[in-house]
Design a protein around this motif. Sequence first.
Motif, PDB file in Angstrom:
ATOM      1  N   GLY A 247       3.704  21.970  11.121  1.00  0.00           N
ATOM      2  CA  GLY A 247       2.393  22.621  11.315  1.00  0.00           C
ATOM      3  C   GLY A 247       1.523  22.764  10.115  1.00  0.00           C
ATOM      4  N   PHE A 248       2.598  23.383   9.076  1.00  0.00           N
ATOM      5  CA  PHE A 248       1.841  23.659   7.588  1.00  0.00           C
ATOM      6  C   PHE A 248       1.434  22.301   7.125  1.00  0.00           C
ATOM      7  CE2 PHE A 248       3.252  24.230   3.335  1.00  0.00           C
ATOM      8  CZ  PHE A 248       2.058  24.890   2.851  1.00  0.00           C
ATOM      9  N   ALA A 249       2.435  21.466   7.139  1.00  0.00           N
ATOM     10  CA  ALA A 249       2.100  20.240   6.261  1.00  0.00           C
ATOM     11  C   ALA A 249       0.658  19.343   6.958  1.00  0.00           C
ATOM     12  CB  ALA A 249       3.225  19.265   6.466  1.00  0.00           C
ATOM     13  N   SER A 250       0.588  19.636   8.063  1.00  0.00           N
ATOM     14  CA  SER A 250      -0.752  18.854   8.587  1.00  0.00           C
ATOM     15  C   SER A 250      -1.997  19.653   8.105  1.00  0.00           C
ATOM     16  CB  SER A 250      -0.571  18.768  10.158  1.00  0.00           C
ATOM     17  OG  SER A 250      -0.892  20.012  10.705  1.00  0.00           O
ATOM     18  N   GLN A 251      -1.807  21.029   8.030  1.00  0.00           N
ATOM     19  CA  GLN A 251      -3.075  21.464   7.338  1.00  0.00           C
ATOM     20  C   GLN A 251      -3.366  21.242   6.021  1.00  0.00           C
ATOM     21  OE1 GLN A 251      -5.281  23.694   9.015  1.00  0.00           O
ATOM     22  NE2 GLN A 251      -4.280  23.512  10.787  1.00  0.00           N
ATOM     23  N   ALA A 252      -1.913  21.171   5.285  1.00  0.00           N
ATOM     24  CA  ALA A 252      -1.879  20.912   3.886  1.00  0.00           C
ATOM     25  C   ALA A 252      -2.608  19.700   3.530  1.00  0.00           C
ATOM     26  CB  ALA A 252      -0.596  20.899   3.231  1.00  0.00           C
ATOM     27  N   ALA A 253      -2.260  18.744   4.106  1.00  0.00           N
ATOM     28  CA  ALA A 253      -2.418  17.142   3.942  1.00  0.00           C
ATOM     29  C   ALA A 253      -4.113  17.105   3.954  1.00  0.00           C
ATOM     30  CB  ALA A 253      -1.985  16.214   5.089  1.00  0.00           C
ATOM     31  N   VAL A 254      -4.751  17.702   4.841  1.00  0.00           N
ATOM     32  CA  VAL A 254      -6.040  17.711   5.064  1.00  0.00           C
ATOM     33  C   VAL A 254      -6.875  18.166   3.808  1.00  0.00           C
ATOM     34  CG1 VAL A 254      -8.458  18.464   6.340  1.00  0.00           C
ATOM     35  CG2 VAL A 254      -6.250  17.668   7.679  1.00  0.00           C
ATOM     36  N   ALA A 255      -6.160  19.340   3.429  1.00  0.00           N
ATOM     37  CA  ALA A 255      -6.857  20.234   2.147  1.00  0.00           C
ATOM     38  C   ALA A 255      -6.643  19.324   1.140  1.00  0.00           C
ATOM     39  CB  ALA A 255      -5.983  21.484   2.292  1.00  0.00           C
ATOM     40  N   ILE A 256      -5.396  18.527   1.040  1.00  0.00           N
ATOM     41  CA  ILE A 256      -5.233  17.703  -0.247  1.00  0.00           C
ATOM     42  C   ILE A 256      -6.114  16.564  -0.252  1.00  0.00           C
ATOM     43  CG2 ILE A 256      -3.588  16.114  -1.213  1.00  0.00           C
ATOM     44  CD1 ILE A 256      -1.193  17.837  -0.258  1.00  0.00           C
ATOM     45  N   GLU A 257      -6.345  15.887   0.821  1.00  0.00           N
ATOM     46  CA  GLU A 257      -7.165  14.570   0.899  1.00  0.00           C
ATOM     47  C   GLU A 257      -8.784  15.219   0.463  1.00  0.00           C
ATOM     48  OE1 GLU A 257      -7.027  10.742   3.661  1.00  0.00           O
ATOM     49  OE2 GLU A 257      -8.156  12.500   4.622  1.00  0.00           O
ATOM     50  N   ARG A 258      -8.980  16.418   0.861  1.00  0.00           N
ATOM     51  CA  ARG A 258     -10.503  16.734   0.664  1.00  0.00           C
ATOM     52  C   ARG A 258     -10.560  17.144  -0.771  1.00  0.00           C
ATOM     53  NH1 ARG A 258     -11.299  21.932   3.877  1.00  0.00           N
ATOM     54  NH2 ARG A 258     -10.215  22.695   2.042  1.00  0.00           N
ATOM     55  N   ALA A 259      -9.413  17.838  -1.565  1.00  0.00           N
ATOM     56  CA  ALA A 259      -9.472  18.152  -2.897  1.00  0.00           C
ATOM     57  C   ALA A 259      -9.359  16.898  -3.685  1.00  0.00           C
ATOM     58  CB  ALA A 259      -8.113  18.957  -3.192  1.00  0.00           C
ATOM     59  N   GLN A 260      -8.517  16.030  -3.181  1.00  0.00           N
ATOM     60  CA  GLN A 260      -8.842  14.671  -4.011  1.00  0.00           C
ATOM     61  C   GLN A 260     -10.051  13.903  -3.982  1.00  0.00           C
ATOM     62  OE1 GLN A 260      -5.567  12.554  -1.850  1.00  0.00           O
ATOM     63  NE2 GLN A 260      -4.201  12.516  -3.424  1.00  0.00           N
ATOM     64  N   LEU A 261     -10.572  13.754  -2.988  1.00  0.00           N
ATOM     65  CA  LEU A 261     -12.124  13.385  -2.751  1.00  0.00           C
ATOM     66  C   LEU A 261     -13.050  14.209  -3.655  1.00  0.00           C
ATOM     67  CD1 LEU A 261     -12.903  12.808   0.926  1.00  0.00           C
ATOM     68  CD2 LEU A 261     -12.571  11.162  -0.911  1.00  0.00           C
ATOM     69  N   VAL A 262     -13.209  15.716  -3.766  1.00  0.00           N
ATOM     70  CA  VAL A 262     -13.759  16.208  -4.857  1.00  0.00           C
ATOM     71  C   VAL A 262     -13.434  15.892  -6.320  1.00  0.00           C
ATOM     72  CG1 VAL A 262     -14.304  18.580  -5.368  1.00  0.00           C
ATOM     73  CG2 VAL A 262     -14.171  18.333  -3.205  1.00  0.00           C
ATOM     74  N   GLU A 263     -12.125  15.928  -6.337  1.00  0.00           N
ATOM     75  CA  GLU A 263     -11.707  15.568  -7.850  1.00  0.00           C
ATOM     76  C   GLU A 263     -12.231  14.010  -8.317  1.00  0.00           C
ATOM     77  OE1 GLU A 263      -7.531  15.387  -9.137  1.00  0.00           O
ATOM     78  OE2 GLU A 263      -8.546  17.340  -9.554  1.00  0.00           O
ATOM     79  N   ARG A 264     -12.345  12.933  -7.400  1.00  0.00           N
ATOM     80  CA  ARG A 264     -12.769  11.724  -7.616  1.00  0.00           C
ATOM     81  C   ARG A 264     -14.197  11.755  -7.812  1.00  0.00           C
ATOM     82  NH1 ARG A 264      -9.798   9.292  -2.922  1.00  0.00           N
ATOM     83  NH2 ARG A 264      -7.855   9.527  -3.476  1.00  0.00           N
TER      84      ARG A 264
END
Lengths: 142, 405
Positions: free
Chosen positions: B159-176
């Motif tokens: 449950g935690f990982a699915s939230q985390a994955a969305v946040a990671i993807e978003r942060a990666q997009l911002v970083e790119r």
Amino acid sequence: MGNLNGKLVLVVDDEPENIDYISAILDDHHMKTMSANDGKEALKKVKEKTPDIILLDLMMPEQSGMGFFNELKKNEQYKNIPVIIISGASKVTGVDMKALIYDKEFSERKKKITGIDAKPEAYVEKPVDPARLIETIQRFIP
Amino acid sequence: MEKDDSQRWGQQLSQRNILLRVTKAINSNRDLPDLLNFIVKTGAEMLDAEAGSLLLREEDILRFEVAYGEKRGEVKKFIVPLGSGIAGSVAVSGRSTVVNEAGEGSGIFKDIDNKTGFITRNLLCVPLQVDERIVGVLEVLNRRNRDGFDEEDVSLVEGFASQAAVAIERAQLVERRIQAERLEAIGRTVAGLSHCIKNITNALKGGEYIVDKGFRDGNMEAVLRGWRMTKSACERIQDLVLDMLTLSKKREPEYEECDPCLIAAEVAQLIETKARGRNVRVLITSDKEIGMVRVDRKGIFRCLMNLVSNAIDACNDREGIVRIETFPVGEGRSFGFRVTDNGEGIKEENRKKLFHEFFSTKGSKGTGLGLSVTHSIISEHGGSIRCDSEVGKGSTFTVELPTGW
């Protein structure tokens, strides 16, 4: 190679110092210079006395260098005067010089959009190298 | 040993609370490294585990990004091929895996244990997945006070990982995006700078050529003319460097007590020769009521000089009149400069780009840095600058600055 002696060159540049520099080079090769500070004045000068070749800066206030070029090439009487562009970084001038001179597809698109089927003979980058400028003029002088 | 029901309920409740808190924390804006650290630390703490690590997918490898636990310093540099070991398999299958008896043949990537000295007793590995995309895996190692991980642990971390994955993807997009913007800005700066330098070099070469020719022809007038060209090109280089430095760093203004009317008078005096050469009259109106102010005198002088010099350029050989006004604003807390010309005016489309770096309508003469610098100095003072203009009638630049008291 054309004979440069006594040939009349129109130098179009908004910066008097640049005109001064180029006319000194031309004078050393026994050519005559007339000058214009912008596109409008350049067209007036061409009508007063037809030059053998035009050296044109693209970055100018008032009418842009390209605007003057297009006007010139639309005119039956003047469209055969060779034009050499003298310019700094081509990207900043808003004109892709390499495409304009060497890219066939670009020329065809330009013809379609503006109706002008002409391109400058060559371009010389700033800072101007005297030997390269003379060599380029020689290739296109009638 | 069976736990009694109330203990189990209590634990579930507190785990749910953790999950809620964590979801909130993940969704607050943080940068990627910070976010990854938070995820791995929380994942491990949630299950009362000794260690944790997070690997992100990069094409056909997983890269250890962050680790939590005693050996975190040593584990960071590893790369795991997709499909290899437990993490590599989870990243391919997308299915969580629990290993409670780590030994030969358990699939645990022994290399890492061997290199770090960490002994993996048990392990829970869940995919970090957004829709069908697996962005990485989260590993939680060595559950404390228990033999291993159970079903509940898996569902909690999933449950935690699915939230985390969305946040990671978003942060990666911002970083790119930030990276791309940075590269674009560098590219623009280099193009703009090289254009300025080419123009100045042209003037230098021109000066040199004319001096040489003057000597050859025995023409002292030409020698002098060429020499002047060379000197002015050197000055342009100096100005360009100064402008670049001002723009490149956020600097603190060097405040000193001074009289703004005097600054205006000095500018008018210094620009006199240029104005006369262009047939432009410069008029000054000063309101002495402003009194002394505290500003970066050199900086404000430069701003006003830029504005007045631009105003003269804008007159473009018509009967030009440039007015410099100083005036108080409000109840003495601010003051202002106004520079008005009756020149050619600024087109709407150009007005929007006025303060952009390297934007210029002056052809090869302009660096496109003057107004950027002016804007930047005024902003440093907490002041403002405004431009009103009408094509064919002229422009007015109004600067307002705090008096600094």
